[in-house]
Design a protein around this motif. Structure first.
Motif, PDB file in Angstrom:
ATOM      1  N   TYR A   1       0.861  -1.174   0.000  1.00 14.21           N
ATOM      2  CA  TYR A   1       0.000   0.000   0.000  1.00 14.21           C
ATOM      3  C   TYR A   1       0.901   1.229   0.000  1.00 14.21           C
ATOM      4  CZ  TYR A   1      -3.583  -3.321   1.364  1.00 14.21           C
ATOM      5  OH  TYR A   1      -4.444  -4.394   1.399  1.00 14.21           O
ATOM      6  N   LEU A   2       0.713   2.085  -0.984  1.00  9.47           N
ATOM      7  CA  LEU A   2       1.543   3.270  -1.138  1.00  9.47           C
ATOM      8  C   LEU A   2       0.654   4.497  -1.046  1.00  9.47           C
ATOM      9  CD1 LEU A   2       4.423   4.292  -1.847  1.00  9.47           C
ATOM     10  CD2 LEU A   2       3.711   4.244  -4.240  1.00  9.47           C
ATOM     11  N   LEU A   3       0.984   5.404  -0.145  1.00  9.64           N
ATOM     12  CA  LEU A   3       0.245   6.656   0.003  1.00  9.64           C
ATOM     13  C   LEU A   3       1.006   7.732  -0.753  1.00  9.64           C
ATOM     14  CD1 LEU A   3      -2.158   8.121   1.330  1.00  9.64           C
ATOM     15  CD2 LEU A   3      -0.661   8.568   3.282  1.00  9.64           C
ATOM     16  N   VAL A   4       0.310   8.365  -1.704  1.00  9.67           N
ATOM     17  CA  VAL A   4       0.907   9.374  -2.557  1.00  9.67           C
ATOM     18  C   VAL A   4       0.249  10.717  -2.258  1.00  9.67           C
ATOM     19  CG1 VAL A   4       1.206  10.086  -4.970  1.00  9.67           C
ATOM     20  CG2 VAL A   4       1.414   7.676  -4.340  1.00  9.67           C
TER      21      VAL A   4
ATOM     22  N   VAL B   1       4.665   9.159   0.122  1.00  6.23           N
ATOM     23  CA  VAL B   1       4.913   9.669   1.464  1.00  6.23           C
ATOM     24  C   VAL B   1       4.877   8.579   2.530  1.00  6.23           C
ATOM     25  CG1 VAL B   1       4.190  12.018   0.958  1.00  6.23           C
ATOM     26  CG2 VAL B   1       2.495  10.357   1.725  1.00  6.23           C
ATOM     27  N   ALA B   2       4.219   7.452   2.229  1.00  7.14           N
ATOM     28  CA  ALA B   2       4.145   6.357   3.202  1.00  7.14           C
ATOM     29  C   ALA B   2       3.914   5.050   2.462  1.00  7.14           C
ATOM     30  CB  ALA B   2       3.019   6.607   4.211  1.00  7.14           C
ATOM     31  N   VAL B   3       4.375   3.963   3.063  1.00  2.92           N
ATOM     32  CA  VAL B   3       4.212   2.647   2.452  1.00  2.92           C
ATOM     33  C   VAL B   3       3.989   1.604   3.541  1.00  2.92           C
ATOM     34  CG1 VAL B   3       6.700   2.141   2.430  1.00  2.92           C
ATOM     35  CG2 VAL B   3       5.193   0.998   0.793  1.00  2.92           C
ATOM     36  N   ALA B   4       3.175   0.613   3.226  1.00  7.60           N
ATOM     37  CA  ALA B   4       2.983  -0.534   4.121  1.00  7.60           C
ATOM     38  C   ALA B   4       2.972  -1.788   3.268  1.00  7.60           C
ATOM     39  CB  ALA B   4       1.673  -0.413   4.889  1.00  7.60           C
ATOM     40  N   THR B   5       3.613  -2.821   3.748  1.00  9.27           N
ATOM     41  CA  THR B   5       3.544  -4.122   3.089  1.00  9.27           C
ATOM     42  C   THR B   5       2.839  -5.070   4.042  1.00  9.27           C
ATOM     43  OG1 THR B   5       5.743  -4.701   3.913  1.00  9.27           O
ATOM     44  CG2 THR B   5       5.624  -3.791   1.706  1.00  9.27           C
ATOM     45  N   THR B   6       1.921  -5.851   3.498  1.00  8.38           N
ATOM     46  CA  THR B   6       1.124  -6.742   4.334  1.00  8.38           C
ATOM     47  C   THR B   6       1.073  -8.140   3.740  1.00  8.38           C
ATOM     48  OG1 THR B   6      -0.961  -6.261   3.191  1.00  8.38           O
ATOM     49  CG2 THR B   6      -0.367  -4.819   5.040  1.00  8.38           C
TER      50      THR B   6
ATOM     51  N   TYR C   1      -1.159  -9.236   8.575  1.00  7.82           N
ATOM     52  CA  TYR C   1       0.196  -9.049   9.089  1.00  7.82           C
ATOM     53  C   TYR C   1       0.833  -7.863   8.375  1.00  7.82           C
ATOM     54  CZ  TYR C   1       5.104 -10.211  10.196  1.00  7.82           C
ATOM     55  OH  TYR C   1       6.413 -10.186  10.621  1.00  7.82           O
ATOM     56  N   VAL C   2       1.100  -6.800   9.123  1.00  5.68           N
ATOM     57  CA  VAL C   2       1.798  -5.643   8.568  1.00  5.68           C
ATOM     58  C   VAL C   2       3.286  -5.921   8.730  1.00  5.68           C
ATOM     59  CG1 VAL C   2       2.187  -3.154   8.694  1.00  5.68           C
ATOM     60  CG2 VAL C   2      -0.105  -4.086   9.092  1.00  5.68           C
ATOM     61  N   PHE C   3       3.896  -6.274   7.624  1.00  6.73           N
ATOM     62  CA  PHE C   3       5.303  -6.667   7.615  1.00  6.73           C
ATOM     63  C   PHE C   3       6.220  -5.456   7.658  1.00  6.73           C
ATOM     64  CE2 PHE C   3       8.592  -9.646   6.963  1.00  6.73           C
ATOM     65  CZ  PHE C   3       9.519  -9.060   6.127  1.00  6.73           C
ATOM     66  N   ASN C   4       5.749  -4.352   7.073  1.00  2.99           N
ATOM     67  CA  ASN C   4       6.563  -3.148   7.015  1.00  2.99           C
ATOM     68  C   ASN C   4       5.620  -1.943   6.977  1.00  2.99           C
ATOM     69  OD1 ASN C   4       8.788  -1.432   6.631  1.00  2.99           O
ATOM     70  ND2 ASN C   4       8.677  -1.607   4.427  1.00  2.99           N
ATOM     71  N   PHE C   5       5.957  -0.907   7.727  1.00  7.60           N
ATOM     72  CA  PHE C   5       5.170   0.328   7.734  1.00  7.60           C
ATOM     73  C   PHE C   5       6.160   1.475   7.864  1.00  7.60           C
ATOM     74  CE2 PHE C   5       2.633   3.755   9.397  1.00  7.60           C
ATOM     75  CZ  PHE C   5       1.381   3.574   8.833  1.00  7.60           C
TER      76      PHE C   5
ATOM     77  N   VAL D   1      -3.272   8.311   8.221  1.00  9.83           N
ATOM     78  CA  VAL D   1      -4.150   8.025   7.087  1.00  9.83           C
ATOM     79  C   VAL D   1      -3.932   6.591   6.607  1.00  9.83           C
ATOM     80  CG1 VAL D   1      -4.599   8.585   4.653  1.00  9.83           C
ATOM     81  CG2 VAL D   1      -4.379  10.416   6.347  1.00  9.83           C
ATOM     82  N   LEU D   2      -2.675   6.200   6.442  1.00  9.16           N
ATOM     83  CA  LEU D   2      -2.385   4.849   5.962  1.00  9.16           C
ATOM     84  C   LEU D   2      -2.801   3.801   7.000  1.00  9.16           C
ATOM     85  CD1 LEU D   2      -1.291   3.066   3.744  1.00  9.16           C
ATOM     86  CD2 LEU D   2       1.020   3.416   4.664  1.00  9.16           C
ATOM     87  N   LEU D   3      -2.557   4.075   8.265  1.00 11.86           N
ATOM     88  CA  LEU D   3      -2.947   3.141   9.318  1.00 11.86           C
ATOM     89  C   LEU D   3      -4.470   2.987   9.380  1.00 11.86           C
ATOM     90  CD1 LEU D   3      -1.491   1.393  11.401  1.00 11.86           C
ATOM     91  CD2 LEU D   3      -1.788   3.251  13.038  1.00 11.86           C
ATOM     92  N   ASP D   4      -5.195   4.084   9.213  1.00 14.94           N
ATOM     93  CA  ASP D   4      -6.659   4.015   9.172  1.00 14.94           C
ATOM     94  C   ASP D   4      -7.124   3.144   8.013  1.00 14.94           C
ATOM     95  OD1 ASP D   4      -6.921   5.665  11.379  1.00 14.94           O
ATOM     96  OD2 ASP D   4      -7.466   7.447  10.221  1.00 14.94           O
ATOM     97  N   TYR D   5      -6.465   3.305   6.860  1.00 12.67           N
ATOM     98  CA  TYR D   5      -6.845   2.496   5.698  1.00 12.67           C
ATOM     99  C   TYR D   5      -6.606   1.005   5.958  1.00 12.67           C
ATOM    100  CZ  TYR D   5      -7.442   0.703   1.054  1.00 12.67           C
ATOM    101  OH  TYR D   5      -7.884  -0.032  -0.025  1.00 12.67           O
ATOM    102  N   LEU D   6      -5.441   0.696   6.534  1.00 10.13           N
ATOM    103  CA  LEU D   6      -5.173  -0.710   6.863  1.00 10.13           C
ATOM    104  C   LEU D   6      -6.205  -1.235   7.850  1.00 10.13           C
ATOM    105  CD1 LEU D   6      -1.286  -0.684   7.207  1.00 10.13           C
ATOM    106  CD2 LEU D   6      -2.649  -1.536   5.291  1.00 10.13           C
ATOM    107  N   GLY D   7      -6.636  -0.388   8.787  1.00 10.15           N
ATOM    108  CA  GLY D   7      -7.681  -0.783   9.724  1.00 10.15           C
ATOM    109  C   GLY D   7      -8.970  -1.133   9.001  1.00 10.15           C
ATOM    110  N   SER D   8      -9.323  -0.340   7.980  1.00  8.86           N
ATOM    111  CA  SER D   8     -10.553  -0.632   7.233  1.00  8.86           C
ATOM    112  C   SER D   8     -10.425  -1.933   6.456  1.00  8.86           C
ATOM    113  CB  SER D   8     -10.919   0.536   6.311  1.00  8.86           C
ATOM    114  OG  SER D   8      -9.994   0.681   5.260  1.00  8.86           O
ATOM    115  N   VAL D   9      -9.231  -2.223   5.944  1.00  5.59           N
ATOM    116  CA  VAL D   9      -9.003  -3.489   5.241  1.00  5.59           C
ATOM    117  C   VAL D   9      -9.194  -4.662   6.207  1.00  5.59           C
ATOM    118  CG1 VAL D   9      -7.242  -4.920   4.107  1.00  5.59           C
ATOM    119  CG2 VAL D   9      -7.463  -2.498   3.503  1.00  5.59           C
ATOM    120  N   ALA D  10      -8.572  -4.578   7.380  1.00  4.81           N
ATOM    121  CA  ALA D  10      -8.690  -5.657   8.364  1.00  4.81           C
ATOM    122  C   ALA D  10     -10.123  -5.779   8.879  1.00  4.81           C
ATOM    123  CB  ALA D  10      -7.729  -5.411   9.526  1.00  4.81           C
TER     124      ALA D  10
END
Length: 176
Positions: free
Chosen positions: A7-10, A19-24, A84-88, A102-111
């Motif tokens: 997940y890439l936040l642009v 500006v932010a990235v998460a790998t899950t 599993y959030v492998f990288n944030f 913002v990115l953490l909120d989005y991951l929360g909605s996915v979970a």
């Protein structure tokens, strides 16, 4: 990382800068996701990290030890389906500006959409405060890591945090 997501936040206002990235890794009980040190290094390099030639003596041994420890913690604290959030990560120049939230909120909605916990490992008081205050995570375990004569005890070492799934307060659950 087969089966995982990035997940890439642009920020469009910043000329489309990442500006932010998460790998899950997705929720599953049927497959153990083990990311090797080499997969991790390829991922870091793909995200702009330093090449492996920049690593000092013993780095690969420490990374292998860290990976083994994380795998054991993961199996112990998250034996059920979870995201599993492998990288944030947030660009250091853009931290404390709300991008991580913002990115953490989005991951929360996915979970939440899958009705599963979010599991991740972190370290450092600042990171722990971010996940607990902004993301609703609970600290489940911390462990000082000792590998091949090196000790990693920064802010209690590796810290396991878990966020249980939530139901938005404005949604009324109904049985049809």
């Amino acid at each position: 990382m087969s089966g995982g997501s990035i997940y890439l936040l642009v920020d469009d206002a910043a000329e489309g800068a990442a500006v932010a990235v998460a790998t899950t890794l997705p929720p599953s009980t049927n497959k153990t996701y083990k990311t090797s040190t080499w997969q991790f290094l390829r991922l870091v390099a793909a995200c702009g990290g330093p090449p492996k030639t920049d690593a000092g003596p013993g780095t690969m041994d420490r990374l292998d030890c860290l990976g083994t420890t994380m795998e054991k913690l993961h199996a112990s604290f998250a034996p059920h389906p979870h995201l599993y959030v492998f990288n944030f990560a947030v660009d250091p120049e853009r931290q404390r500006k709300g991008y991580g939230s913002v990115l953490l909120d989005y991951l929360g909605s996915v979970a939440d959409g899958d009705g599963v916990d979010i599991y991740l490992e972190t370290d450092g008081e600042r990171n722990i405060a971010f996940y607990t205050k902004k993301g609703g995570f609970e600290v489940k375990h911390s462990r000082v890591l000792t590998c091949n004569g090196s000790t990693y005890d920064h802010a209690d070492g590796i810290v396991v945090v878990i966020r249980p799934p939530t139901t938005p307060s404005n949604v009324v659950a109904r049985t049809l």
